[in-house]
Design a protein around this motif. Structure first.
Motif, PDB file in Angstrom:
ATOM      1  N   PRO A 336       0.827  -1.227   0.000  1.00 10.49           N
ATOM      2  CA  PRO A 336       0.000   0.000   0.000  1.00 10.49           C
ATOM      3  C   PRO A 336       0.853   1.265   0.000  1.00 10.49           C
ATOM      4  O   PRO A 336       0.866   2.022   0.981  1.00 10.49           O
ATOM      5  N   THR A 337       1.568   1.514  -1.087  1.00  8.82           N
ATOM      6  CA  THR A 337       2.465   2.667  -1.117  1.00  8.82           C
ATOM      7  C   THR A 337       1.699   3.982  -1.017  1.00  8.82           C
ATOM      8  O   THR A 337       2.147   4.912  -0.332  1.00  8.82           O
ATOM      9  N   ARG A 338       0.552   4.096  -1.682  1.00 10.34           N
ATOM     10  CA  ARG A 338      -0.211   5.342  -1.621  1.00 10.34           C
ATOM     11  C   ARG A 338      -0.685   5.610  -0.192  1.00 10.34           C
ATOM     12  O   ARG A 338      -0.601   6.739   0.305  1.00 10.34           O
ATOM     13  N   GLU A 339      -1.159   4.579   0.480  1.00  5.74           N
ATOM     14  CA  GLU A 339      -1.641   4.745   1.851  1.00  5.74           C
ATOM     15  C   GLU A 339      -0.508   5.175   2.780  1.00  5.74           C
ATOM     16  O   GLU A 339      -0.687   6.020   3.657  1.00  5.74           O
ATOM     17  N   LEU A 340       0.695   4.585   2.576  1.00 13.89           N
ATOM     18  CA  LEU A 340       1.815   4.884   3.462  1.00 13.89           C
ATOM     19  C   LEU A 340       2.406   6.257   3.196  1.00 13.89           C
ATOM     20  O   LEU A 340       2.711   7.008   4.131  1.00 13.89           O
ATOM     21  N   PHE A 341       2.622   6.615   1.937  1.00 12.45           N
ATOM     22  CA  PHE A 341       3.370   7.821   1.606  1.00 12.45           C
ATOM     23  C   PHE A 341       2.494   9.042   1.316  1.00 12.45           C
ATOM     24  O   PHE A 341       3.013  10.133   1.127  1.00 12.45           O
ATOM     25  N   ILE A 342       1.191   8.855   1.258  1.00 10.58           N
ATOM     26  CA  ILE A 342       0.289   9.980   1.012  1.00 10.58           C
ATOM     27  C   ILE A 342      -0.703  10.148   2.161  1.00 10.58           C
ATOM     28  O   ILE A 342      -0.762  11.195   2.803  1.00 10.58           O
ATOM     29  N   GLU A 343      -1.466   9.111   2.440  1.00 14.99           N
ATOM     30  CA  GLU A 343      -2.579   9.240   3.381  1.00 14.99           C
ATOM     31  C   GLU A 343      -2.139   9.189   4.845  1.00 14.99           C
ATOM     32  O   GLU A 343      -2.650   9.934   5.682  1.00 14.99           O
TER      33      GLU A 343
END
Length: 693
Positions: A336-343
């Motif tokens: 979950p790269t988007r969850e880790l680095f954005i959200e």
């Protein structure tokens, strides 16, 4: 004067002779024998001579009357200015009282100086205990009275029905002015511990003593030296205040109520509450590039700490690798790269890039998001290897905006002992590392570093040819550390004896997460009993003396001595208790000596009410030592013989003792020597003369 008998013969013989003489006298008188009376006198004189009567006279000297004078030397006696200063009033009243008591030679004053329990955690004014100790060796009959010179704030006044051990008047000479008023603030309740980032509540109360002006009070609230709020408080009302715990370690919450013009003292206008911030779980994101020997060292260190929640993002198969493996077999789930680095990036306390290079796995915008995370207060650690000097270095991404050092593209492949720089010997991250103070250091060698341009921030460790090895820097509200070698794992594996890898890595992590104990420039103070320990941490050289502001309002300069590089300390023995402020340069800190709810600081307005019941019971008086202009005016002394039965409104009655001490005894035997012989001869001659006729 007394008469006693010292018989010359045994008592039984004397009694027998006396009885026989009495019988003979009785028979002579009954039969009317001539000269019976003279014979009776002769026998009586003989018996008296044998009984040997002795005349005793005692020489006695009257004893002095003991009058206890208990002088209040507690901190509340230091308030007031000029003629209204209570300590000055006390000194003048004591001198005047001594002079007046000296006019009565039979009065012996016993002066007792009573401070505020210097060796206790809860300082209080205990004058009755001092009185009891002062009169412990004096018989009650010799006590003529007790005179207290105090502001009236006494914290051990016994119950009115409790015996004092003597029957004599108690007088109170009260310092201060009758129209005093004071405003103070107290912390009523609050937690000792709190989770970092969570909300906590502390309840405080503003208290007005005396005739204070009506209306609300303005309270300024500061957290760790920074004002965070201003509140209006109704005096006498409990006010809850909610705040978010900002950091781990000590957090000092200070409440300061605006002073009133003319109030007794401003020393109690501030109150502090100390709360220890606890990180419930440190959330760490470890981003690893290609597998290497040091990756396991980082993972083992982070997983060994139960308080760390580790999310490990690693690339096991770079995108350019083509081996025919079907896509659906490369991973069980998509990471979950988007969850880790954005959200959820702001939920992490620390992000670590371990030998990571930009290969297109993370979109370029993610690096910009990480840079913003740092500038907004986040923590970033770069553990760099050869990839950092290559074309795909993360230094070529938007992350470069927060990195303190830019690679030159070269590697320094040379064996070296990691060494501390001059700044490193003073910096709390590396100061005192085991084995660092010898030459060469008592730890194993490393073999390569990334070559960089002159870095920003602080270089605290260096490698071969004095090249930077560990660089620390502040960026916006956040912090960045760069370890310019990937061979720290050699220490963890014990190569050539290993090295302090665990201590170094943990200190780096805690500095990045802004732990107060690892600040380069810090001023702290703590109290141990009445000893105040001031610690100044700096990497800039001698910080000069610290300025100590006492609870009474006075100031004191404290010389700081360097105990080890970058660490200066001073131990100060304080004579006061309460809230101290320590300042050095732009840094200030607060520390409370003694209990925060000590009775000595709860009320400072002078009062006659505490001693009045005892003065009324013992026929004493309570009198203010000075008038409105500050002129000392004491009541006269009235010696009284016998018990004091009536109180005098204008004079201090003292019960004079009748006790005496025996100095000697004079004795005179009445029938000894020529006096006794003459008496016997006279009686016998009279008898013989009467018989002859």
């Amino acid at each position: 004067m007394t008469i006693d008998f010292s018989p010359l013969v045994p008592q039984a013989v004397l009694i027998a002779l006396s009885i026989l003489a009495a019988i003979l006298i009785a028979l002579s008188l009954w039969r009317g024998v001539r000269g019976a009376v003279l014979r009776a006198l002769a026998l009586a004189a003989l018996c008296l001579a044998l009984a040997n009567p002795v005349f005793f006279q005692e020489e006695r000297e009257p004893l002095s009357t003991i009058v206890a004078v208990v002088v209040d030397r507690s901190q509340s006696q230091d308030v007031g200015q000029g003629a209204a200063n209570r300590r000055a009033m006390t000194d003048q009243a004591l001198a005047t009282l001594k002079e007046r008591l000296a006019r009565f030679p039979q009065i012996e004053p016993r002066i007792v100086e009573a401070a505020d329990d210097a060796d206790t955690e809860t300082p209080s004014t205990r004058l009755f205990s001092a009185l009891s100790n002062a009169l412990s060796d004096v018989p009650p009959a010799r006590v003529g009275g007790a005179i207290f010179i105090t502001d009236g704030q006494i914290h051990d006044v016994p119950d009115i029905n409790q015996p004092l051990g003597f029957d004599a008047p108690i007088h109170g000479l009260i310092t201060g002015q009758p129209d005093e008023f004071d405003r103070r603030i107290e912390v009523i309740s609050g937690p000792r511990f709190g989770i970092v980032g969570e909300e906590q509540a502390v309840t405080f109360r503003v208290i007005d003593d005396g005739r204070t002006p009506a209306g609300t009070a303005e309270v300024a609230v500061s957290l760790n030296g920074q004002q965070i709020a201003t509140q209006q408080a109704e005096p006498g009302t409990d006010i809850p205040f909610r705040f978010t715990v900002p950091r781990g370690g000590n957090n000092i919450l200070e409440f300061a109520v605006a002073p009133l013009a003319g109030e007794v003292t401003e020393a109690n206008n501030r109150a502090v509450h100390v709360l220890d911030g606890i990180r419930e779980n440190l959330r760490v994101l470890l981003v690893s590039g290609e597998p290497h020997s040091g990756e396991r060292a980082w993972r083992n260190l982070l997983k060994s700490d139960a308080s760390v929640d580790l999310v490990h993002f690693t690339i096991l198969r770079p995108p350019e690798k083509q081996d025919g493996t079907p896509i659906n077999e490369l991973s069980l789930i998509a990471f979950p790269t988007r969850e880790l680095f954005i959200e959820k990036i702001n939920e992490f306390d620390l992000i670590i890039f371990d030998r990571y290079q930009h290969r297109g796995v993370l979109p370029i915008i993610y690096y910009d998001n990480i840079a913003q995370y740092v500038e907004n207060g986040g923590a970033l650690l770069i553990a760099a290897g050869p990839e950092h000097a290559g074309a795909d270095s993360i230094a070529t991404t938007p992350l470069s905006a927060v990195l303190p050092a830019s690679p030159t593209g070269q590697m320094n492949d040379k064996a070296f002992f990691p060494r501390l720089t001059d700044e490193g010997r003073k910096h709390p991250v590396t100061r005192g590392l085991e084995g660092a103070n010898s030459e060469p250091p008592h730890w194993g060698r490393w073999f390569r570093t990334v070559d960089v341009d002159p870095p920003e921030g602080q270089t605290i460790m260096q490698g071969a040819d004095n090249k930077p090895l560990l660089v620390l820097n502040r960026v916006g509200k956040g912090r960045v550390a760069m370890l310019l070698s990937d061979q720290g794992w050699l220490w963890a594996r014990g190569f050539e004896g290993g090295g302090p890898s665990v201590s170094l890595y943990r200190r780096m992590a805690h500095w990045l997460m802004q732990e107060p104990a690892l600040e380069e420039e810090a001023l702290t103070a703590r109290a141990s009993g009445r000893t105040l320990e001031v610690t100044r941490q700096t990497i800039a050289g001698d910080p000069g003396p610290a300025r100590l502001t006492l609870p009474s309002g006075g100031t004191q300069d404290v010389t700081l001595t360097e105990r080890e590089p970058g660490l200066y300390r001073a131990d100060v023995r304080t004579g006061e208790t309460g809230l101290f402020e320590v300042a050095n340069g732009d840094l200030t800190t607060l520390v409370h000596v003694g209990s925060v709810d000590a009775p000595e600081f709860k009320a400072t307005v002078s009062t006659e009410d505490m001693l009045a019941p005892w003065a009324e019971k013992t026929k004493g008086l309570v009198h203010r030592v000075a008038d409105a202009s500050g002129t000392i005016d004491l009541p006269a002394i009235l010696p009284v013989r016998g018990p004091v039965r009536v109180a005098d409104a204008n004079r201090m009655s003292l019960r004079m003792t009748d006790e005496t001490v025996l100095k000697g005894v004079n004795s005179l035997p009445l029938f000894a020597g020529f006096l006794g012989l003459a008496a016997l001869l006279l009686v016998l001659s009279s008898t013989w003369y009467r018989e002859g006729r």
